[in-house]
Design a protein around this motif. Structure first.
Motif: not given
Length: 458
Positions: A304-308, A342-354, A366-373
């Motif tokens: 599964s996708f586990s940011p930790s 890049a991070c929103i695609a990693l987190l949600d598996g898609e990018v769209g209007l929402s 999302l903010r936690e992922l951005l700090h890792k970039v």
């Protein structure tokens, strides 16, 4: 008199005929028209569009004959309708992109739609005339961009559609209004004095105004030329010591545009268009596809996708200051952020209007992922939509590294959207403001544009 670059462009605009449109050009340009209408319709649901519409309705009063995207029953004066619809088209940065880099449809189509409704019943252009004028607007934009090597790369100074788009709108409208060759030249000269917007307003609510102004001001340039206003007849030529259109480019080498004979090969025949699958700057589409690729690898690796499990996210992207935004705080900044997309695609598996709503942008995970970039700029990754790539590498706490790379995203001119995908996008966009039967009517009308007796029906 001796032919100049400017006069050659005017001659082309005046002389080109529907017979010069090849089957491929008609096909590609109708795809562009359909997509542009769709993104304009969904763009009419945005806050920046509401601001532009309120501005036009409150501050101006004139003969209101031209329709506004997504607002049944609302009419504005032709040039203000063009402006408002141009803002809608670029309000989400969801509109098509060409190479060299510009957004060609949004700068031309709203002017032609408004002008078609402006003309009297006896002079209404048919669908083939409309299609020809649209392609004239594209051709002029493309030819002008090829005058400068600077224009081939992601821009740094002027937003391209505010420059070449204004000229394209003037040329397209001049063709639709059947201006004389001399009037066409003056329309280009007038448009040059109305063109230009700085890149610093990218990622703000002001950026959609660039498209709105391009289509409106090019339209106004043609109207002024039709009424006898004159401009410099050498505006596109390279005159030492006196800048014309060359003022917008540091390197400028203009070439005449030949008058069409039996055959004219439009640039659209040689260079297809890029359609966006989600509403963000074109550069984002490389990093999103790369991120989705490495996300699939991660899920296969970890279940599964586990940011930790991620220590660092490395983005390998070209140098381009206005789309390198580590922590975007608004929807417009998010649409122009390699890191966010890049991070929103990693987190949600898609990018769209929402993905670009306030609640999405400010999510804690999302903010936690951005700090890792961490961003890297490889020398071979140039800021050019025909040559760049996106790479996303996940450095895991375990020491393993997973990498996804995209050289050509789906929707790029090298990998065009299928008709099924284009229709899916259009239906999704248009259905935000129109009932299903009207959505299908537009599809049918654009598909059969050559046979439409009155283009104002569109």
């Amino acid at each position: 008199p001796e032919e100049t670059v400017t006069s050659s462009f005017a001659s082309f605009i005046h002389a080109v005929q529907p017979k010069h449109l090849s089957k491929l050009v008609r096909h590609r340009s109708k795809r562009m028209i359909l997509d542009s209408i769709g993104v304009g319709l969904v763009g009419s649901t945005t806050h920046v569009f509401d601001i532009a519409l309120q501005y036009c309705r409150e501050l101006y009063s004139s003969v209101a004959v031209s329709s506004v995207y997504g607002k049944p029953g609302v009419k504005l004066s032709p040039t203000l309708a063009a402006f408002t619809n141009g803002v809608a088209t670029h309000s989400m940065d969801f509109d098509d992109t060409w190479h060299p880099a510009t957004h060609p449809s949004g700068a031309v189509l709203p002017a032609l739609l408004a002008a078609s409704q402006m003309l009297s019943p006896s002079t209404k252009p048919n669908g083939l005339d409309f299609l020809l004028a649209f392609n004239v607007g594209l051709e002029v934009q493309g030819r002008l961009m090829h005058f400068s090597t600077e224009a081939h790369n992601i821009p740094k100074r002027f937003h391209p559609p505010s420059v070449v788009g204004t000229m394209g709108s003037a040329a397209a409208t001049a063709k639709l209004l059947s201006l004389s060759m001399t009037q066409c030249a003056h329309a280009l000269g007038i448009a040059a004095s109305l063109a230009g917007a700085p890149m610093a307003n990218a990622a703000t609510q002001a950026k959609p105004l660039h498209i709105g102004n391009a289509t409106r001001l090019g339209f106004e340039a043609a109207l002024l030329a039709a009424r006898g206003m004159e401009a410099n007849p050498f505006i596109l030529d390279d005159i030492p010591g006196c800048s014309g259109f060359s003022a917008f480019y540091s390197v400028y080498q203009p070439k005449p545009l030949s008058t069409p004979s039996e055959h004219h090969e439009f640039l659209l025949e040689k260079q297809d268009i890029a359609f966006k699958r989600f509403p963000a700057h074109l550069g984002m589409h490389w990093v999103v596809d790369a991120a989705l690729s490495v996300r699939n690898l991660f899920i296969n690796y970890a279940g599964s996708f586990s940011p930790s499990l991620i220590r660092t996210i490395v983005l390998k992207i070209p140098v381009s200051k206005y789309i390198n935004r580590p922590f975007p705080s608004s929807e417009h900044q998010a649409r122009h952020s390699f890191q966010f997309n890049a991070c929103i695609a990693l987190l949600d598996g898609e990018v769209g209007l929402s993905s670009f709503t306030e609640s999405s942008i400010h999510r804690q995970e999302l903010r936690e992922l951005l700090h890792k970039v961490v961003v890297e700029h490889p020398e071979d990754n140039v800021a050019n939509f025909d040559k760049m790539y996106g790479e996303v590498a996940l450095l895991l706490h375990s020491g393993d590294v997973l990498t996804g790379k995209c050289d050509t995203f789906y929707g790029h001119w090298r990998k065009p959207l299928s008709r099924e995908s284009l229709l899916k996008k259009f239906r999704s966009n248009a259905s935000h403001v129109l009932p299903e039967e009207k959505v299908e009517t537009i599809i049918t009308m654009v598909d059969n544009l050559e046979n439409l007796s009155d283009s104002s029906q569109l």
